[in-house]
Design a protein around this motif. Structure first.
Motif, PDB file in Angstrom:
ATOM      1  N   HIS A   2      -8.998   7.247   7.672  1.00 56.58           N
ATOM      2  CA  HIS A   2      -7.591   7.177   8.085  1.00 56.58           C
ATOM      3  C   HIS A   2      -7.390   7.938   9.394  1.00 56.58           C
ATOM      4  N   THR A  81      -8.183   3.132   9.712  1.00 49.24           N
ATOM      5  CA  THR A  81      -6.940   2.751   9.033  1.00 49.24           C
ATOM      6  C   THR A  81      -5.778   3.507   9.661  1.00 49.24           C
ATOM      7  N   LEU A  86       4.613   5.123   9.636  1.00 48.51           N
ATOM      8  CA  LEU A  86       4.933   6.552   9.551  1.00 48.51           C
ATOM      9  C   LEU A  86       5.203   7.167  10.923  1.00 48.51           C
ATOM     10  N   PRO A 123       2.128   2.052   3.737  1.00 45.85           N
ATOM     11  CA  PRO A 123       2.161   3.206   2.829  1.00 45.85           C
ATOM     12  C   PRO A 123       2.979   2.810   1.592  1.00 45.85           C
ATOM     13  N   GLY A 152      -2.135   1.697   1.429  1.00 42.63           N
ATOM     14  CA  GLY A 152      -2.641   2.987   0.962  1.00 42.63           C
ATOM     15  C   GLY A 152      -1.552   3.743   0.228  1.00 42.63           C
ATOM     16  N   GLY A 153      -1.769   5.015   0.028  1.00 41.07           N
ATOM     17  CA  GLY A 153      -0.804   5.824  -0.715  1.00 41.07           C
ATOM     18  C   GLY A 153      -0.993   5.652  -2.214  1.00 41.07           C
ATOM     19  N   GLU A 183      -8.650   3.625  -6.932  1.00 38.17           N
ATOM     20  CA  GLU A 183      -8.973   5.016  -6.556  1.00 38.17           C
ATOM     21  C   GLU A 183      -8.366   5.936  -7.615  1.00 38.17           C
ATOM     22  N   HIS A 204     -12.093   2.332  -1.741  1.00 42.50           N
ATOM     23  CA  HIS A 204     -12.445   3.069  -2.969  1.00 42.50           C
ATOM     24  C   HIS A 204     -12.919   2.100  -4.056  1.00 42.50           C
ATOM     25  N   SER A 231     -14.142  12.620  -1.055  1.00 43.05           N
ATOM     26  CA  SER A 231     -12.696  12.464  -1.225  1.00 43.05           C
ATOM     27  C   SER A 231     -12.350  12.419  -2.705  1.00 43.05           C
ATOM     28  N   ASP A 261     -13.018   8.826   4.438  1.00 42.19           N
ATOM     29  CA  ASP A 261     -11.599   8.835   4.071  1.00 42.19           C
ATOM     30  C   ASP A 261     -10.780   9.695   5.039  1.00 42.19           C
TER      31      ASP A 261
END
Ligand code: NOS
Length: 330
Positions: A2, A81, A86, A123, A152-153, A183, A204, A231, A261
């Motif tokens: 990321h 990523t 954001l 996210p 993600g998130g 994950e 993941h 991670s 990660d």
């Protein structure tokens, strides 16, 4: 890997000079700040580091410096990523954000020989508005390095199927589908990512190890799991490295690549993750080169670039075996 999660203490210190008071800059205090109770705690810390990246110049500096640090580890190609939702807003329009990452991408290739490509990820915690904004940033602009679309998130509470519409549109314009799944939740989320988002790779995906049918499906359909061992320990999704499911996945024939990660947040580097994988899988040098090739196989890049990367791996292995193995080992 990321983007914001790749900011090393050196990069964090540079950014924090411009935005004092957001995160600790003293290396010991920062290491302490990067000790996570669980996944939710990690996400809250991650979002505080995101606040360090406010201006187009911050984005450029962060991304270019990540390229420099990749080169120091002999990384030659990376799909980073990025979560534009954001950072983009009234103070940083999408156009300025995209210009900054492109400037960094060109600079990293020119100055450090690192080929960067992007995966734009939704996210999940910010729901459908974030998904729509991410889709629009990705698809209403010309983004030269963009090769994949992700999410993600959190997984809990955010079924992958929620984001089917945005993934459909991304896939229709040729972006690779590379969601996070499995994950922090079980194999059902990985199935969901495959069935509703058309996942071509999974970030993941380690809970697939609990489901024989799923592992067989991943193996048959050549769906790579982008695994990040340290991670998983840092975020307490596995107890320790010794109990990591990587060997189970590999034994079932699932294609895996090895990744970091958010390396400084988890106190690791890609070279360290390769060492961890070699240890878990009992690999020798040839086995390690095989892991690097698996990363190339799963990459969303043209065949010419893949052939060049494979050639570099072969040349490196040949040069290594040309030295006496014993000497090289010591
Ligand atoms: O290991 C991870 N799993 C899921 N999301 C992650 C991980 N590392 C960083 N992010 C990032 O967390 C942000 C919050 O939604 C997103 O930007 C996502 O890319």
């Amino acid at each position: 890997m990321h983007q914001v999660g790749s900011a090393s203490p050196r990069i964090v210190a540079q950014l924090a000079e411009r935005h004092p008071g957001t995160v600790p800059t003293d290396p010991d205090a920062l290491a302490d700040y990067f000790r996570f109770d669980d996944f939710a705690h990690f996400i809250s810390i991650y979002l505080s580091v995101v606040k360090l990246v406010e201006t187009a110049e911050d984005v450029r500096l962060l991304t270019y410096e990540i390229g420099r640090e990749m080169a120091e580890q002999q990384i030659r190609y990376a799909e980073l990523t990025i979560t534009p939702y954001l950072s983009v807003g009234p103070d940083l329009p999408a156009e300025a954000f995209l210009e900054a990452i492109e400037d960094a991408r060109v600079g990293a290739a020119r100055d450090h020989g690192v080929q960067l490509r992007w995966i734009f990820d939704i996210p999940a915690d910010f729901g459908i508005p974030a998904a729509e904004a991410t889709a629009s940033i990705a698809m209403d602009h010309d983004v030269p390095g963009l090769v994949g679309f992700g999410i993600g998130g959190s997984e809990e509470g955010f079924p992958r199927s929620m984001f089917r519409d945005q993934f459909d549109r991304a896939r229709a314009v040729g972006l690779g589908s590379v969601p996070h799944a499995g994950e922090t939740t079980g194999p059902a989320t990985v199935w969901d990512a495959i069935e509703t988002l058309g996942a071509q790779r999974i970030e993941h995906g380690i809970s697939a190890a609990q489901d024989e049918d799923l592992m067989a499906y991943l193996a048959e359909n050549d769906i790579t799991l982008d695994v990040c061992p340290s991670s998983n320990v840092a975020l307490k999704v596995v107890d320790d490295l010794a109990s990591h499911p990587l060997p189970t996945l590999v034994a079932a024939g699932v294609p895996v690549s090895i990744n970091t990660d958010d390396p400084p947040m988890f106190g690791t580097t890609l070279n360290r993750e390769y060492a961890v994988a070699a240890d878990l899988l009992g690999l020798d040098e040839a086995g390690l080169a095989g892991l690097a090739r698996a990363g190339v196989d799963g990459a969303f890049v043209d065949e010419t670039t893949k052939t060049a990367l494979r050639g570099e791996i072969d040349a490196y292995v040949a040069a290594w075996s040309g030295t006496s193995g014993e000497d090289a080992r010591t």
